[in-house]
Design an enzyme around this catalytic site. Structure first.
Site, short mmCIF file in Angstrom:
data_model
loop_
_atom_site.label_atom_id
_atom_site.label_comp_id
_atom_site.label_asym_id
_atom_site.label_seq_id
_atom_site.Cartn_x
_atom_site.Cartn_y
_atom_site.Cartn_z
N ALA A 164 -31.62 46.34 -6.93
CA ALA A 164 -30.49 45.42 -6.78
C ALA A 164 -29.17 46.18 -6.74
O ALA A 164 -28.26 45.85 -5.95
CB ALA A 164 -30.48 44.40 -7.91
N ASP A 165 -29.03 47.19 -7.57
CA ASP A 165 -27.83 48.03 -7.56
C ASP A 165 -27.69 48.75 -6.23
O ASP A 165 -26.59 48.81 -5.64
CB ASP A 165 -27.90 49.06 -8.68
CG ASP A 165 -27.60 48.49 -10.04
OD1 ASP A 165 -26.67 47.68 -10.17
OD2 ASP A 165 -28.30 48.85 -11.01
N ILE A 166 -28.78 49.32 -5.76
CA ILE A 166 -28.72 50.10 -4.52
C ILE A 166 -28.42 49.20 -3.33
O ILE A 166 -27.59 49.53 -2.48
CB ILE A 166 -30.04 50.87 -4.32
CG1 ILE A 166 -30.22 51.92 -5.42
CG2 ILE A 166 -30.08 51.52 -2.94
CD1 ILE A 166 -31.59 52.57 -5.44
#
Length: 388
Positions: A164-166
């Site tokens: 999700a961060d990436i």
């Protein structure tokens, strides 16, 4: 050699993974990135661990090529330094906790700088019942349905990397580039919002469409595939090999040219992918009985020679010395405050430009110079603890 983002300045009030990944991508392309950090420890990713010669593994991955400004944003003077730097910048990126940017006075920067590109990266976006919820990668993976389709039939799992961060970090960098392109044409800035939830749901693609239009929940398949067979890990004499056959001609090549089992090519249970999926257990067992006759290296050679898609299941240590990466000269040395380390070149390769791959800054390494640049009394701010 002209760097694509030469002359672009980015000010980032950022932490953790998503926004730092976005701005590191911009730094790799030649942008000047000023990273604003807390005076009491800086970006908390610095202290996730000390795996890289005393530095945090996340931090060195995400923050090369940046300048570190450690300033106390709880003080008016500290916030003023950031605003002074923003006044001369092209881009402002922030991924603070919900509402924090507004409380700090960074919510209306374009009122004074209409040409500025502002990116607000958050967990769930503005509005809606989850607007004020804190968001960490695992929680967003859960809300996006990613955990529901990852793992085995017996147990769900989050992905092994912060997906999700990436996802949101990559969309953030893409949005900045698009906004800068428009600004260079029109002079118009932009205010951009990136939601971790929406970035991750976008990546759910086929699984989401399957549920919405076929009415069935996608299964957790482990290494297998719900629509393709054979597509899994198969045993060898000394390990296992991942094989993915995506069409009927590939199946015939696998069993005839690789596994020396031409009788399987015309077995009515296996002649089409639909039949192989319907008889997955028998298909996988037939393939496994043959792959187990060879070693990993022998089978890998046979599969490669026949053009059958396959891969060896490498551990992370093997990836660090992957022969393909070595052959393509993809590693470079970058500095950290404790040692020089190997870092992988970005996957986008220009034929006339190599990514900048600057050093990873120590906390506050550039504070004095940036305070001077902003026009304040640097020594006074450092003495009073407004900056570090």
């Amino acid at each position: 050699m002209t760097r694509p983002l030469d002359g672009v300045t980015v000010v980032a009030v950022e932490q953790a993974v998503a926004a730092p990944l976005a701005t590191r991508n911009l730094a790799d392309l030649g942008a000047r990135v000023i990273k604003v950090e807390r005076v009491d420890g800086g970006d908390f990713a610095r202290a996730y661990d000390h795996a890289v010669h005393g530095s945090g593994a996340h931090f060195v991955w995400l923050n090369r090529g940046k300048e570190s400004l450690a300033v106390d944003l709880k003080t008016g003077e500290g916030r003023d330094v950031v605003r002074r730097l923003v006044a001369k910048a092209d881009v402002f990126v922030q991924n603070l906790a919900p509402g924090a940017a507004e409380r700090l006075g960074f919510g209306d920067l374009r009122a004074d700088h209409p040409e500025l590109v502002v990116v607000n990266l958050s967990g769930f976006g503005a509005g809606g019942p989850m607007e004020r919820r804190k968001a960490y990668d695992m929680l967003v993976q859960a809300e996006a349905g990613l955990i529901a389709i990852t793992g085995t039939p017996d147990a769900p799992a989050k992905t092994g990397i912060p997906t999700a961060d990436i996802a949101s970090g990559m969309y953030c960098a893409q949005a900045v580039l698009a906004a800068l392109l428009r600004r260079w044409r029109t002079g118009e800035g932009a205010t951009i919002e990136v939601s971790m939830l929406e970035a991750t749901v976008e990546w759910m693609g086929y699984a989401l469409n399957t549920r919405m239009y076929a009415g069935t929940e996608p299964e957790r398949m482990g290494l297998s595939h719900s629509s393709i067979a054979p597509y899994d890990a198969f045993p060898t004499r000394d390990g296992q090999m991942l094989i993915g056959v995506q069409n009927d001609s590939g199946w015939r090549t696998l069993v005839t040219d690789v596994l020396d089992a031409p009788e399987l090519a015309d077995d009515p249970r296996f002649t089409t992918n639909v039949q192989r999926v319907a008889h997955r257990a028998e298909c996988d067992a037939a393939v496994a009985a043959k792959t187990s006759l060879w070693s990993n290296s022998e089978l890998d050679d046979r599969l490669a020679a026949a053009g059958v898609p396959a891969a060896q299941l490498k551990d992370v240590g093997q990836v660090a010395d992957h022969p393909q990466l070595r052959a393509r000269d993809r590693w470079r040395k970058v500095g950290t405050e404790f040692a020089r380390i190997d870092a992988l070149l970005p996957p986008v390769t220009f034929d006339d430009f190599e990514a900048c791959m600057g050093d990873v800054p120590a906390l506050g390494e550039h504070t004095h110079a940036l305070l001077v640049e902003s026009g304040v009394d640097a020594d006074d701010y450092l003495r009073r603890g407004i900056a570090r």
